[in-house]
Design a protein around this motif. Structure first.
Motif, PDB file in Angstrom:
ATOM      1  N   VAL A  94      48.429  43.577  44.214  1.00 15.10           N
ATOM      2  CA  VAL A  94      47.254  42.871  43.673  1.00 15.10           C
ATOM      3  C   VAL A  94      46.359  43.911  43.003  1.00 15.10           C
ATOM      4  O   VAL A  94      46.296  45.061  43.444  1.00 15.10           O
ATOM      5  CB  VAL A  94      46.462  42.115  44.773  1.00 15.10           C
ATOM      6  CG1 VAL A  94      47.273  40.958  45.337  1.00 15.10           C
ATOM      7  CG2 VAL A  94      46.043  43.058  45.894  1.00 15.10           C
ATOM      8  N   ASP A  95      45.675  43.530  41.950  1.00 19.07           N
ATOM      9  CA  ASP A  95      44.812  44.456  41.203  1.00 19.07           C
ATOM     10  C   ASP A  95      43.336  44.162  41.481  1.00 19.07           C
ATOM     11  O   ASP A  95      42.898  43.009  41.383  1.00 19.07           O
ATOM     12  CB  ASP A  95      45.064  44.314  39.695  1.00 19.07           C
ATOM     13  CG  ASP A  95      46.376  44.959  39.253  1.00 19.07           C
ATOM     14  OD1 ASP A  95      46.968  45.729  40.046  1.00 19.07           O
ATOM     15  OD2 ASP A  95      46.799  44.688  38.110  1.00 19.07           O
ATOM     16  N   TYR A  96      42.592  45.202  41.809  1.00 14.98           N
ATOM     17  CA  TYR A  96      41.150  45.060  42.026  1.00 14.98           C
ATOM     18  C   TYR A  96      40.411  46.006  41.073  1.00 14.98           C
ATOM     19  O   TYR A  96      40.815  47.158  40.897  1.00 14.98           O
ATOM     20  CB  TYR A  96      40.775  45.390  43.479  1.00 14.98           C
ATOM     21  CG  TYR A  96      41.030  44.233  44.432  1.00 14.98           C
ATOM     22  CD1 TYR A  96      42.328  43.821  44.727  1.00 14.98           C
ATOM     23  CD2 TYR A  96      39.969  43.538  45.026  1.00 14.98           C
ATOM     24  CE1 TYR A  96      42.572  42.756  45.586  1.00 14.98           C
ATOM     25  CE2 TYR A  96      40.202  42.466  45.887  1.00 14.98           C
ATOM     26  CZ  TYR A  96      41.502  42.084  46.165  1.00 14.98           C
ATOM     27  OH  TYR A  96      41.741  41.022  47.010  1.00 14.98           O
ATOM     28  N   VAL A  97      39.346  45.500  40.498  1.00 14.07           N
ATOM     29  CA  VAL A  97      38.480  46.325  39.637  1.00 14.07           C
ATOM     30  C   VAL A  97      37.157  46.524  40.380  1.00 14.07           C
ATOM     31  O   VAL A  97      36.500  45.544  40.768  1.00 14.07           O
ATOM     32  CB  VAL A  97      38.256  45.651  38.274  1.00 14.07           C
ATOM     33  CG1 VAL A  97      37.249  46.445  37.437  1.00 14.07           C
ATOM     34  CG2 VAL A  97      39.588  45.514  37.532  1.00 14.07           C
ATOM     35  N   LEU A  98      36.792  47.792  40.581  1.00 15.55           N
ATOM     36  CA  LEU A  98      35.607  48.108  41.383  1.00 15.55           C
ATOM     37  C   LEU A  98      34.428  48.474  40.488  1.00 15.55           C
ATOM     38  O   LEU A  98      34.486  49.463  39.750  1.00 15.55           O
ATOM     39  CB  LEU A  98      35.898  49.271  42.333  1.00 15.55           C
ATOM     40  CG  LEU A  98      37.043  49.072  43.318  1.00 15.55           C
ATOM     41  CD1 LEU A  98      37.098  50.236  44.299  1.00 15.55           C
ATOM     42  CD2 LEU A  98      36.902  47.750  44.059  1.00 15.55           C
ATOM     43  N   THR A  99      33.370  47.688  40.599  1.00 15.70           N
ATOM     44  CA  THR A  99      32.153  47.987  39.835  1.00 15.70           C
ATOM     45  C   THR A  99      30.925  48.036  40.746  1.00 15.70           C
ATOM     46  O   THR A  99      29.799  47.973  40.260  1.00 15.70           O
ATOM     47  CB  THR A  99      31.942  46.930  38.726  1.00 15.70           C
ATOM     48  OG1 THR A  99      31.932  45.624  39.323  1.00 15.70           O
ATOM     49  CG2 THR A  99      33.059  46.997  37.698  1.00 15.70           C
ATOM     50  N   GLY A 100      31.169  48.147  42.051  1.00 12.68           N
ATOM     51  CA  GLY A 100      30.054  48.246  42.984  1.00 12.68           C
ATOM     52  C   GLY A 100      30.498  48.022  44.421  1.00 12.68           C
ATOM     53  O   GLY A 100      31.699  47.896  44.720  1.00 12.68           O
ATOM     54  N   HIS A 101      29.516  47.956  45.291  1.00 15.41           N
ATOM     55  CA  HIS A 101      29.734  47.851  46.729  1.00 15.41           C
ATOM     56  C   HIS A 101      30.607  46.661  47.127  1.00 15.41           C
ATOM     57  O   HIS A 101      31.481  46.776  47.978  1.00 15.41           O
ATOM     58  CB  HIS A 101      28.359  47.737  47.408  1.00 15.41           C
ATOM     59  CG  HIS A 101      28.413  47.481  48.881  1.00 15.41           C
ATOM     60  ND1 HIS A 101      28.394  48.502  49.806  1.00 15.41           N
ATOM     61  CD2 HIS A 101      28.495  46.320  49.581  1.00 15.41           C
ATOM     62  CE1 HIS A 101      28.447  47.986  51.025  1.00 15.41           C
ATOM     63  NE2 HIS A 101      28.508  46.667  50.920  1.00 15.41           N
ATOM     64  N   ALA A 142      51.267  41.920  39.432  1.00 16.24           N
ATOM     65  CA  ALA A 142      50.168  41.613  40.360  1.00 16.24           C
ATOM     66  C   ALA A 142      50.090  40.108  40.624  1.00 16.24           C
ATOM     67  O   ALA A 142      50.299  39.291  39.723  1.00 16.24           O
ATOM     68  CB  ALA A 142      48.840  42.106  39.795  1.00 16.24           C
ATOM     69  N   ALA A 143      49.764  39.767  41.875  1.00 17.41           N
ATOM     70  CA  ALA A 143      49.582  38.349  42.221  1.00 17.41           C
ATOM     71  C   ALA A 143      48.298  37.813  41.599  1.00 17.41           C
ATOM     72  O   ALA A 143      48.200  36.630  41.271  1.00 17.41           O
ATOM     73  CB  ALA A 143      49.545  38.186  43.742  1.00 17.41           C
ATOM     74  N   TYR A 144      47.313  38.689  41.471  1.00 14.68           N
ATOM     75  CA  TYR A 144      46.047  38.312  40.842  1.00 14.68           C
ATOM     76  C   TYR A 144      45.251  39.570  40.515  1.00 14.68           C
ATOM     77  O   TYR A 144      45.595  40.671  40.981  1.00 14.68           O
ATOM     78  CB  TYR A 144      45.222  37.362  41.727  1.00 14.68           C
ATOM     79  CG  TYR A 144      44.862  37.897  43.109  1.00 14.68           C
ATOM     80  CD1 TYR A 144      43.820  38.825  43.290  1.00 14.68           C
ATOM     81  CD2 TYR A 144      45.548  37.471  44.247  1.00 14.68           C
ATOM     82  CE1 TYR A 144      43.506  39.311  44.544  1.00 14.68           C
ATOM     83  CE2 TYR A 144      45.234  37.949  45.514  1.00 14.68           C
ATOM     84  CZ  TYR A 144      44.211  38.872  45.661  1.00 14.68           C
ATOM     85  OH  TYR A 144      43.902  39.362  46.905  1.00 14.68           O
ATOM     86  N   VAL A 145      44.215  39.401  39.694  1.00 20.70           N
ATOM     87  CA  VAL A 145      43.251  40.477  39.418  1.00 20.70           C
ATOM     88  C   VAL A 145      41.903  40.035  39.968  1.00 20.70           C
ATOM     89  O   VAL A 145      41.473  38.895  39.737  1.00 20.70           O
ATOM     90  CB  VAL A 145      43.119  40.739  37.905  1.00 20.70           C
ATOM     91  CG1 VAL A 145      42.092  41.857  37.641  1.00 20.70           C
ATOM     92  CG2 VAL A 145      44.467  41.087  37.290  1.00 20.70           C
ATOM     93  N   HIS A 146      41.238  40.909  40.713  1.00 21.65           N
ATOM     94  CA  HIS A 146      39.958  40.561  41.331  1.00 21.65           C
ATOM     95  C   HIS A 146      38.816  41.370  40.729  1.00 21.65           C
ATOM     96  O   HIS A 146      38.913  42.595  40.620  1.00 21.65           O
ATOM     97  CB  HIS A 146      40.017  40.814  42.843  1.00 21.65           C
ATOM     98  CG  HIS A 146      38.758  40.413  43.578  1.00 21.65           C
ATOM     99  ND1 HIS A 146      37.613  41.181  43.573  1.00 21.65           N
ATOM    100  CD2 HIS A 146      38.471  39.311  44.322  1.00 21.65           C
ATOM    101  CE1 HIS A 146      36.675  40.565  44.292  1.00 21.65           C
ATOM    102  NE2 HIS A 146      37.175  39.437  44.759  1.00 21.65           N
ATOM    103  N   ILE A 147      37.754  40.677  40.355  1.00 22.11           N
ATOM    104  CA  ILE A 147      36.537  41.359  39.890  1.00 22.11           C
ATOM    105  C   ILE A 147      35.318  40.810  40.635  1.00 22.11           C
ATOM    106  O   ILE A 147      35.387  39.753  41.267  1.00 22.11           O
ATOM    107  CB  ILE A 147      36.314  41.176  38.366  1.00 22.11           C
ATOM    108  CG1 ILE A 147      36.078  39.684  38.037  1.00 22.11           C
ATOM    109  CG2 ILE A 147      37.468  41.739  37.563  1.00 22.11           C
ATOM    110  CD1 ILE A 147      35.604  39.430  36.603  1.00 22.11           C
ATOM    111  N   THR A 148      34.221  41.525  40.549  1.00 19.89           N
ATOM    112  CA  THR A 148      32.944  41.054  41.085  1.00 19.89           C
ATOM    113  C   THR A 148      32.039  40.809  39.886  1.00 19.89           C
ATOM    114  O   THR A 148      31.643  41.752  39.193  1.00 19.89           O
ATOM    115  CB  THR A 148      32.327  42.107  42.021  1.00 19.89           C
ATOM    116  OG1 THR A 148      33.315  42.502  42.977  1.00 19.89           O
ATOM    117  CG2 THR A 148      31.108  41.541  42.748  1.00 19.89           C
ATOM    118  N   ALA A 149      31.752  39.541  39.627  1.00 19.52           N
ATOM    119  CA  ALA A 149      31.055  39.185  38.381  1.00 19.52           C
ATOM    120  C   ALA A 149      29.699  39.858  38.288  1.00 19.52           C
ATOM    121  O   ALA A 149      29.276  40.293  37.208  1.00 19.52           O
ATOM    122  CB  ALA A 149      30.909  37.667  38.288  1.00 19.52           C
ATOM    123  N   ASN A 150      29.010  39.943  39.405  1.00 19.82           N
ATOM    124  CA  ASN A 150      27.713  40.625  39.455  1.00 19.82           C
ATOM    125  C   ASN A 150      27.622  41.402  40.758  1.00 19.82           C
ATOM    126  O   ASN A 150      27.876  40.839  41.831  1.00 19.82           O
ATOM    127  CB  ASN A 150      26.572  39.603  39.379  1.00 19.82           C
ATOM    128  CG  ASN A 150      25.198  40.251  39.427  1.00 19.82           C
ATOM    129  OD1 ASN A 150      24.765  40.882  38.459  1.00 19.82           O
ATOM    130  ND2 ASN A 150      24.500  40.103  40.555  1.00 19.82           N
TER     131      ASN A 150
END
Lengths: 361, 361
Positions: A94-101, A142-150
């Motif tokens: 799975v893919d995760y994009v980190l832009t914060g806590h 990847a099964a999915y890509v995860h982001i944190t919108a804000n």
């Protein structure tokens, strides 16, 4: 009774009209002889409230029919654990994009179940920017890509939906849902703890593209299975009924205010006031987030030293501006400007900032 | 405003004084300039409310210091999934005793993780009795033994703590906690959805003997790890703060009423009134549960036919006696008599039952 401007990052301020209605109905609701806190979730009376909240949220956000909507207890962090269990095979990439806590929290919940690949991260730069999607190292399988919108703590917000090809995009929208139009069809799953823009604490909204529910996922308890929750209309077990009811009042209030387009204009105006007070301070106030991805919802900023940060917090509180202390992870000041914060709150904060600088700058 | 006697099985009736306080404080709480729904769970103001609720629950139930207490969202069913994840190795043997519907739900949540052994069950007899503990087929190597202290649908209640030797006894006390003294030291874990005897919906209490937290359990997300919740005082993520606050008001009310001893006397008196109306009806009303294990909390009963059951429900509602329809799984009538139901409610129900029989018997 004195209600101040409340800049809490969540649980957060609610519209006074919503609170007044909840207050008026606390002893008896809708002529049923009991409070809505006291009636069965399976009663026709409550089922109607639940269905109306679902319909109103669909209208508010613009949720297509091929998406299921869940109202669940347990918070957004629980959803972060359910995502891999429901949408990835054991150990799958799975893919995760980190832009914060909060992106890191999402990874922490997923790691026991899947092969987490950090496709991009702005951590080395202190989470002050969002890596350009063209540079993301997305996996083929990847099964999915995860982001944190804000990102609530770091004050970083996606301004565009990243293109991740045919892989489902999953987004934590806890702190920006319903603050501007969202093209739901670009996402596989959207989830959001309600205690920021949707109103009350204690309930979480999960929006799932229905074809994803056909994925086998991983061995899990029935209560961890989104299919079971969908099949039972979020009443697999006793849901947080009062919180659901209060969210429904908030949805009606947001629709009456003009819906997400109105809140997009409002959040733009409110955040501009505060960013202007920062940017025009000659460096007295500092926000280090790249201008293009500054959050309209959560504005972290810093004064020249800790003593001034502390004085700002205590004096602003006395001035009727609550909960401006920054998150412990970063310190400083944080102003959260969710949907229920009126323009007057942001004006008062910007005026206070200018006055405080005059006296202490 | 007309508040009726509300016999809902949960979410259930609350004391009017608790609702009035919540109503009075809905716009502003404790002089902080905001509602308690709107303030951060990590604020000193809310932390004090949370700590006081913990202290009051410990006093009320008599919880020894070597037990941790958690206040969590997600409901009792979520705990039923967390029990094997936290207290058993993957595939390890666990013993469950089935005395009604909710015991089966507990098994359903556990099966994906452990080797569930049904040590005893009264299902063949329609869940009308509790198998004698001496006859239970306990495993030698079970990680724990699970029981349901009171079965809300079938109206069956343990009157004594079963002796399960040195194996930790885990009990679902959702519908009978705080209704009489509990010897907590006889249990490894006690858990209870709050929406029955503890008051508000949307929060669950988990009481864990601390030595059990040393068990490795199974791979799991941090949010599924009781150790993490204990380490963060139930604030690993945003807890359902308003529900926690309302539970705290309910704890104070219960202490002021005389604590669990007073509620033991009250529940005995209330349930006796209804069982007498059943047993003195010459068979017009029928409750098939073995006398020794009849629940004081939930009394299911049946009239001679479905038409009379339906007429009883509609006429009792017009008479100000709410939510007496039985659970769909068994039909008939069900009267729930939790702590917030006054004696007058049970008296009114018994009088209505006699009158209804006179007119329809």
């Amino acid at each position: 009774m004195t209600r101040a401007f409340n800049f809490s990052a969540g649980p957060a301020t609610l519209p006074e009209t919503v609170l007044r209605q909840a207050q008026a109905e606390m002893l008896e609701w809708n002529g049923v002889g009991a409070s809505i806190v006291e009636i069965s979730h399976r009663s026709a009376d409550f089922m109607a409230v639940a269905a109306q909240a679902d319909a109103d949220l669909r209208t508010l956000i613009g949720i297509p029919d091929d998406y299921a909507v869940l109202f669940l207890g347990g918070g957004a962090t629980t959803q972060q654990a359910l995502l891999p269990l429901n949408f990835a095979a054991p150990g799958q990439r799975v893919d995760y994009v980190l832009t914060g806590h909060w992106g890191k929290t999402a990874v922490k919940q997923a790691r026991p179940y899947v092969d987490v690949h950090i496709a991009a991260s702005s951590e080395a730069g202190g989470f002050r920017d969002i890596p350009a999607p063209a540079q993301w190292q997305l996996s083929n399988d990847a099964a999915y890509v995860h982001i944190t919108a804000n990102e609530t703590i770091h004050g970083v917000e996606f301004r565009d939906v990243p293109d991740v090809g045919g892989v489902p995009l999953i987004a934590d929208f806890s702190s920006s849902i319903a603050s501007e139009p969202i093209d739901v069809s670009r996402y596989g799953v959207i989830y959001a703890g309600a205690q920021k823009n949707l109103g009350p604490v204690g309930i979480t909204v999960v929006i799932i593209r229905r074809d994803l529910l056909e994925r086998a996922g991983q061995p899990r308890a029935d209560i961890f299975d989104y299919r079971s929750h969908v099949a039972r209309d979020s009443m697999l077990n006793t849901p947080p009924t009062w919180n659901w009811y209060l969210a429904g009042l908030m949805f009606k209030w947001m629709l009456a205010q003009g819906g997400v387009e109105a809140f997009a204009r409002l959040s733009q105006a409110k955040s501009a006031l505060v960013y202007e007070a920062i940017d025009n301070s000659g460096g007295f106030y500092r926000n280090d987030v790249a201008a293009a991805v500054r959050s309209r919802m959560n504005i972290p900023f810093f004064l020249p030293d800790d003593e001034l940060n502390a004085r700002f917090v205590s004096e602003s509180k006395r001035a009727g501006l609550l909960a401006l202390k920054g998150h412990n992870a970063v310190g400083g000041i944080r102003a959260s400007l969710y949907n229920a914060m009126p323009l007057e709150g942001a004006q008062a904060l910007a005026a206070f900032m200018r006055d405080f600088q005059r006296r202490n700058g």
